[in-house]
Design a protein around this motif. Structure first.
Motif, PDB file in Angstrom:
ATOM      1  N   LEU A 127       0.804  -1.219   0.000  1.00 50.66           N
ATOM      2  CA  LEU A 127       0.000   0.000   0.000  1.00 50.66           C
ATOM      3  C   LEU A 127       0.843   1.279   0.000  1.00 50.66           C
ATOM      4  O   LEU A 127       0.300   2.381  -0.021  1.00 50.66           O
ATOM      5  N   GLY A 128       2.162   1.143   0.039  1.00 48.76           N
ATOM      6  CA  GLY A 128       3.031   2.311   0.004  1.00 48.76           C
ATOM      7  C   GLY A 128       3.143   3.042   1.333  1.00 48.76           C
ATOM      8  O   GLY A 128       3.556   4.211   1.362  1.00 48.76           O
ATOM      9  N   LEU A 129       2.793   2.384   2.433  1.00 52.74           N
ATOM     10  CA  LEU A 129       2.881   3.019   3.745  1.00 52.74           C
ATOM     11  C   LEU A 129       4.304   2.999   4.296  1.00 52.74           C
ATOM     12  O   LEU A 129       4.662   3.825   5.128  1.00 52.74           O
ATOM     13  N   TRP A 130       5.103   2.028   3.847  1.00 49.63           N
ATOM     14  CA  TRP A 130       6.492   1.859   4.274  1.00 49.63           C
ATOM     15  C   TRP A 130       7.148   0.838   3.383  1.00 49.63           C
ATOM     16  O   TRP A 130       6.488   0.263   2.519  1.00 49.63           O
ATOM     17  N   ASP A 131       8.431   0.610   3.607  1.00 48.70           N
ATOM     18  CA  ASP A 131       9.127  -0.464   2.915  1.00 48.70           C
ATOM     19  C   ASP A 131       9.518  -1.501   3.955  1.00 48.70           C
ATOM     20  O   ASP A 131       9.573  -1.199   5.148  1.00 48.70           O
ATOM     21  N   VAL A 132       9.769  -2.712   3.512  1.00 52.98           N
ATOM     22  CA  VAL A 132      10.192  -3.790   4.401  1.00 52.98           C
ATOM     23  C   VAL A 132      11.687  -4.010   4.193  1.00 52.98           C
ATOM     24  O   VAL A 132      12.147  -4.139   3.059  1.00 52.98           O
ATOM     25  N   ILE A 133      12.410  -4.028   5.297  1.00 50.49           N
ATOM     26  CA  ILE A 133      13.849  -4.261   5.259  1.00 50.49           C
ATOM     27  C   ILE A 133      14.107  -5.656   5.827  1.00 50.49           C
ATOM     28  O   ILE A 133      13.646  -5.974   6.922  1.00 50.49           O
ATOM     29  N   THR A 134      14.813  -6.473   5.057  1.00 48.01           N
ATOM     30  CA  THR A 134      15.171  -7.816   5.518  1.00 48.01           C
ATOM     31  C   THR A 134      16.670  -7.999   5.315  1.00 48.01           C
ATOM     32  O   THR A 134      17.333  -7.183   4.686  1.00 48.01           O
ATOM     33  N   SER A 135      17.168  -9.090   5.836  1.00 49.25           N
ATOM     34  CA  SER A 135      18.582  -9.391   5.635  1.00 49.25           C
ATOM     35  C   SER A 135      18.884  -9.538   4.140  1.00 49.25           C
ATOM     36  O   SER A 135      19.963  -9.165   3.685  1.00 49.25           O
ATOM     37  N   THR A 137      17.554  -7.800   1.705  1.00 50.05           N
ATOM     38  CA  THR A 137      17.694  -6.469   1.112  1.00 50.05           C
ATOM     39  C   THR A 137      19.060  -5.863   1.431  1.00 50.05           C
ATOM     40  O   THR A 137      19.493  -4.933   0.763  1.00 50.05           O
ATOM     41  N   MET A 138      19.727  -6.423   2.428  1.00 47.44           N
ATOM     42  CA  MET A 138      21.066  -5.972   2.807  1.00 47.44           C
ATOM     43  C   MET A 138      22.143  -6.880   2.221  1.00 47.44           C
ATOM     44  O   MET A 138      23.309  -6.761   2.553  1.00 47.44           O
ATOM     45  N   GLY A 139      21.742  -7.819   1.350  1.00 47.28           N
ATOM     46  CA  GLY A 139      22.695  -8.669   0.646  1.00 47.28           C
ATOM     47  C   GLY A 139      23.034  -9.987   1.324  1.00 47.28           C
ATOM     48  O   GLY A 139      23.886 -10.723   0.846  1.00 47.28           O
ATOM     49  N   MET A 140      22.388 -10.301   2.426  1.00 47.01           N
ATOM     50  CA  MET A 140      22.659 -11.567   3.111  1.00 47.01           C
ATOM     51  C   MET A 140      21.812 -12.683   2.518  1.00 47.01           C
ATOM     52  O   MET A 140      20.704 -12.438   2.046  1.00 47.01           O
ATOM     53  N   THR A 141      22.328 -13.892   2.565  1.00 45.65           N
ATOM     54  CA  THR A 141      21.590 -15.046   2.056  1.00 45.65           C
ATOM     55  C   THR A 141      21.773 -16.238   2.987  1.00 45.65           C
ATOM     56  O   THR A 141      22.623 -16.223   3.881  1.00 45.65           O
ATOM     57  N   GLY A 142      20.980 -17.256   2.745  1.00 46.58           N
ATOM     58  CA  GLY A 142      21.139 -18.529   3.431  1.00 46.58           C
ATOM     59  C   GLY A 142      21.026 -18.450   4.940  1.00 46.58           C
ATOM     60  O   GLY A 142      20.199 -17.719   5.482  1.00 46.58           O
ATOM     61  N   CYS A 143      21.875 -19.218   5.603  1.00 49.67           N
ATOM     62  CA  CYS A 143      21.837 -19.324   7.066  1.00 49.67           C
ATOM     63  C   CYS A 143      22.041 -17.975   7.751  1.00 49.67           C
ATOM     64  O   CYS A 143      21.403 -17.688   8.751  1.00 49.67           O
ATOM     65  N   PHE A 153      15.777  -9.015  12.477  1.00 47.02           N
ATOM     66  CA  PHE A 153      16.129  -8.213  11.315  1.00 47.02           C
ATOM     67  C   PHE A 153      15.143  -8.399  10.167  1.00 47.02           C
ATOM     68  O   PHE A 153      15.498  -8.751   9.063  1.00 47.02           O
ATOM     69  N   VAL A 154      13.890  -8.200  10.461  1.00 42.39           N
ATOM     70  CA  VAL A 154      12.817  -7.998   9.492  1.00 42.39           C
ATOM     71  C   VAL A 154      12.058  -6.814  10.076  1.00 42.39           C
ATOM     72  O   VAL A 154      11.477  -6.923  11.157  1.00 42.39           O
ATOM     73  N   MET A 155      12.137  -5.690   9.404  1.00 45.52           N
ATOM     74  CA  MET A 155      11.568  -4.468   9.961  1.00 45.52           C
ATOM     75  C   MET A 155      10.991  -3.591   8.860  1.00 45.52           C
ATOM     76  O   MET A 155      11.167  -3.893   7.688  1.00 45.52           O
ATOM     77  N   ILE A 156      10.308  -2.559   9.294  1.00 47.56           N
ATOM     78  CA  ILE A 156       9.767  -1.599   8.331  1.00 47.56           C
ATOM     79  C   ILE A 156      10.523  -0.280   8.457  1.00 47.56           C
ATOM     80  O   ILE A 156      11.182  -0.021   9.466  1.00 47.56           O
ATOM     81  N   THR A 157      10.409   0.546   7.421  1.00 49.47           N
ATOM     82  CA  THR A 157      11.093   1.835   7.432  1.00 49.47           C
ATOM     83  C   THR A 157      10.397   2.846   8.331  1.00 49.47           C
ATOM     84  O   THR A 157      10.968   3.871   8.634  1.00 49.47           O
ATOM     85  N   GLY A 158       9.205   2.559   8.773  1.00 46.38           N
ATOM     86  CA  GLY A 158       8.500   3.460   9.678  1.00 46.38           C
ATOM     87  C   GLY A 158       7.196   3.948   9.099  1.00 46.38           C
ATOM     88  O   GLY A 158       7.010   4.014   7.881  1.00 46.38           O
ATOM     89  N   PHE A 159       6.276   4.290   9.988  1.00 47.93           N
ATOM     90  CA  PHE A 159       4.949   4.772   9.591  1.00 47.93           C
ATOM     91  C   PHE A 159       4.732   6.127  10.224  1.00 47.93           C
ATOM     92  O   PHE A 159       4.876   6.286  11.437  1.00 47.93           O
ATOM     93  N   ASN A 160       4.378   7.107   9.413  1.00 48.12           N
ATOM     94  CA  ASN A 160       4.106   8.444   9.905  1.00 48.12           C
ATOM     95  C   ASN A 160       2.636   8.743   9.668  1.00 48.12           C
ATOM     96  O   ASN A 160       2.230   9.028   8.538  1.00 48.12           O
TER      97      ASN A 160
END
Length: 171
Positions: A127-135, A137-143, A153-160
């Motif tokens: 819905l465009g309220l925020w973005d989701v940040i995961t490992s 999205t930071m270039g990590m994979t696997g274990c 480390f699964v979070m959102i950019t924030g809601f205003n």
């Protein structure tokens, strides 16, 4: 915050999809369960993903990977419920937490369910309220990615809430 109403919106607009096997975890324990052993003697972890596989997702879902699972969002329903969702989010127990980019663990604590938190994260992203940040999205994979997600480390950019327009104002 009316968590029951939020849960209704999330269940109507989203669906959980597994990425891997139904049973995952310590190999010996998984094998005992698959064999149907009455007594489970192997120690370790057993995760049961009792949901359809992402490859079985119905057409028309927008897919959001939240590391552990994928959340399918029914965008048309989500759009219909957006104004109500925004109003509910404005009553979040600690708005400062929500605006600061919380993890699914923090939001899950407020909602009483980490599953609901992950569904909310995906719905808000579509819905465009925020973005989701995961490992990932930071270039990590696997274990490494899975371990980081397990630590929150699964979070959102924030809601205003003050930046959200009432759709009725656009008429």
């Amino acid at each position: 915050m009316d968590i029951d109403r939020l849960a209704d919106i999330l269940h109507e607009a989203t669906t959980e999809l597994r990425k891997g096997e139904v049973l995952e975890g310590t190999p010996e324990l998984v094998e005992q369960v698959k064999r149907g052993d009455e007594e489970l003697t192997a120690g370790g972890v057993l995760e049961v993903y009792a949901m359809p596989h992402v490859d079985e997702a119905p057409e028309g879902l927008e897919l959001v990977d939240v590391e552990f699972i994928v959340i399918g969002v029914r965008k048309a329903i989500a759009e219909q419920r957006k104004a109500e969702l925004v109003e509910l989010l404005k009553t979040y127990p600690n708005p400062r937490d929500l605006s600061g980019g919380p993890s699914y663990i923090t939001v899950g604590g407020a909602l009483g369910s980490q599953d609901l938190a992950l569904q909310l994260f995906a719905l808000g992203k579509v819905l465009g309220l925020w973005d989701v940040i995961t490992s990932a999205t930071m270039g990590m994979t696997g274990c490494q990615a899975r371990q980081m997600a397990g630590m929150g480390f699964v979070m959102i950019t924030g809601f205003n809430a003050t930046q959200q327009k009432d759709p009725r104002d656009e008429r």
